[in-house]
Design a protein around this motif. Sequence first.
Motif, short mmCIF file in Angstrom:
data_model
loop_
_atom_site.label_atom_id
_atom_site.label_comp_id
_atom_site.label_asym_id
_atom_site.label_seq_id
_atom_site.Cartn_x
_atom_site.Cartn_y
_atom_site.Cartn_z
N TYR A 1 -43.02 7.62 -39.53
CA TYR A 1 -44.10 6.61 -39.63
C TYR A 1 -44.81 7.06 -40.90
N VAL A 2 -45.70 6.47 -41.56
CA VAL A 2 -46.65 6.71 -42.83
C VAL A 2 -47.53 7.60 -42.00
N ASN A 3 -47.95 7.37 -40.71
CA ASN A 3 -49.05 8.02 -39.97
C ASN A 3 -48.60 9.54 -39.68
N THR A 4 -48.06 10.40 -41.01
CA THR A 4 -47.93 11.82 -40.99
C THR A 4 -48.35 12.48 -41.92
N THR A 5 -48.27 13.76 -41.92
CA THR A 5 -48.85 14.82 -43.14
C THR A 5 -47.72 14.46 -44.21
N ALA A 6 -47.96 15.12 -45.46
CA ALA A 6 -47.35 15.01 -46.61
C ALA A 6 -46.13 16.04 -46.04
N GLU A 7 -46.23 17.14 -45.41
CA GLU A 7 -45.22 18.24 -45.22
C GLU A 7 -44.15 17.49 -44.32
N VAL A 8 -44.72 16.39 -43.16
CA VAL A 8 -43.79 16.01 -42.44
C VAL A 8 -43.03 14.94 -43.24
N LYS A 9 -43.53 14.12 -44.26
CA LYS A 9 -43.02 13.16 -44.96
C LYS A 9 -42.01 13.91 -45.87
N ILE B 1 -36.76 9.08 -44.72
CA ILE B 1 -37.47 7.88 -45.43
C ILE B 1 -38.72 7.89 -44.42
N CYS B 2 -39.63 6.95 -44.81
CA CYS B 2 -40.92 6.61 -44.02
C CYS B 2 -40.68 5.07 -43.66
N CYS B 3 -41.65 4.69 -42.60
CA CYS B 3 -41.78 3.27 -42.28
C CYS B 3 -43.28 3.12 -41.90
N THR B 4 -43.62 1.75 -42.00
CA THR B 4 -45.18 1.47 -41.42
C THR B 4 -44.75 0.42 -40.38
N SER B 5 -45.61 0.06 -39.67
CA SER B 5 -45.66 -0.91 -38.77
C SER B 5 -45.03 -2.25 -39.01
N SER B 6 -45.32 -2.65 -40.48
CA SER B 6 -44.67 -3.78 -40.95
C SER B 6 -43.14 -3.76 -41.44
#
Length: 350
Positions: free
Chosen positions: A156-164, A169-174
């Motif tokens: 989820y994008v609700n993560t720190t840069a290190e986790v990303k 890949i990232c995702c958002t709720s949409s």
Amino acid sequence: MLDIASMRGSLAEAYDLAPSVEAAEATRDIHARMDRVVPFADWARYAPYVIAINRLKAERNAVILAHNYMTPEIFHGVADVVGDSLQLAIKATEVEADVIVQCGVHFMAETSKILNPAKTVLIPDMEAGCSLAESITAAGIAEMRAKYPGAPVVSYVNTTAEVKAASDICCTSSNAAQIVAAMEGDTVIMTPDQYLAQNVAKMVPQKNVVWWEGSCIVHEQFTPQDLRDFRKFNPETRIIAHPECPPDVVAEADFSGSTSGIIDYVHKHQPKSAMLVTECSMASNIADELPGVDFVGPCMMCPYMKKITLEKILWSLHTMSQEVVVDLEVAAKARIAVQRMIDLSRKIAG
Ligand code: 13P
Ligand code: SF4
């Protein structure tokens, strides 16, 4: 940490910030966008800040990117762009101004810096965190990879840069369900929101979705019984829940979507009454655009989002302080995960 007393002292020396009916009258057009929820007397307190911030923005060549959870005086008064996490991330890539002031939480400001590293990115309060972003580190991602070898990691994008940077890949709720569906292999690791993952798992039954045990301290508080009780006494109310809510809550709702998805749904359907099962400011921000809709139900505040105030925005622009810096190597890796999400989202949308 911000020293509030000394910030107030310095601001009072530099600006006339006393409540002012004249300032409120001069900005009536802005107040008209929130007069259902912000009384004129309150606007007389906010208007001097709004005027000072809008002037400083021009002087500093800055733009304000604001999340849908900002309070109405920020959302309507000083923001240049408003939106959900995905929309703000995409907008960040397009900013030409020198400075981005991120009115939202820290991971959003980091995402802007990752996507547009040449810009100065400021956040009015460094302590605007997020319970989800705080729930996992890069070591947690490694743990999940060891448990499910070969499975892609969708964070989820609700993560720190290190986790990303440690994710595929990232995702958002949409776009979470579409991103998970597009992953190769049967098993997909989703971090860090267990409830978003469980909601996605229902929508993408062809995948074995496994998750990290994080949660949002705002959305985890809603219960299905709250929604059932409410529906019993208000059967005509449309109930709309954010997918960070537990799946049994989402199951009781008429619709679930990202913060902007929720706004679009209410605009499209214009129900007589709507209960937004999400953060409190969402309803306040759209109340004036939708005068025929009564917004009802409980009000849950995100204590992190609420750290951002007009006073701190002014201070940040005045001092050019609270700059968000991301290690270049980490940012380069994180950019791959975020950009993959943006590219895939665009491809899916056609
Ligand atoms: P959205 O991407 O739906 O705006 O959600 C962000 C968030 O933090 C919700 O709690
Ligand atoms: Fe994080 Fe929840 Fe606040 Fe959104 S509402 S910023 S997910 S704590």
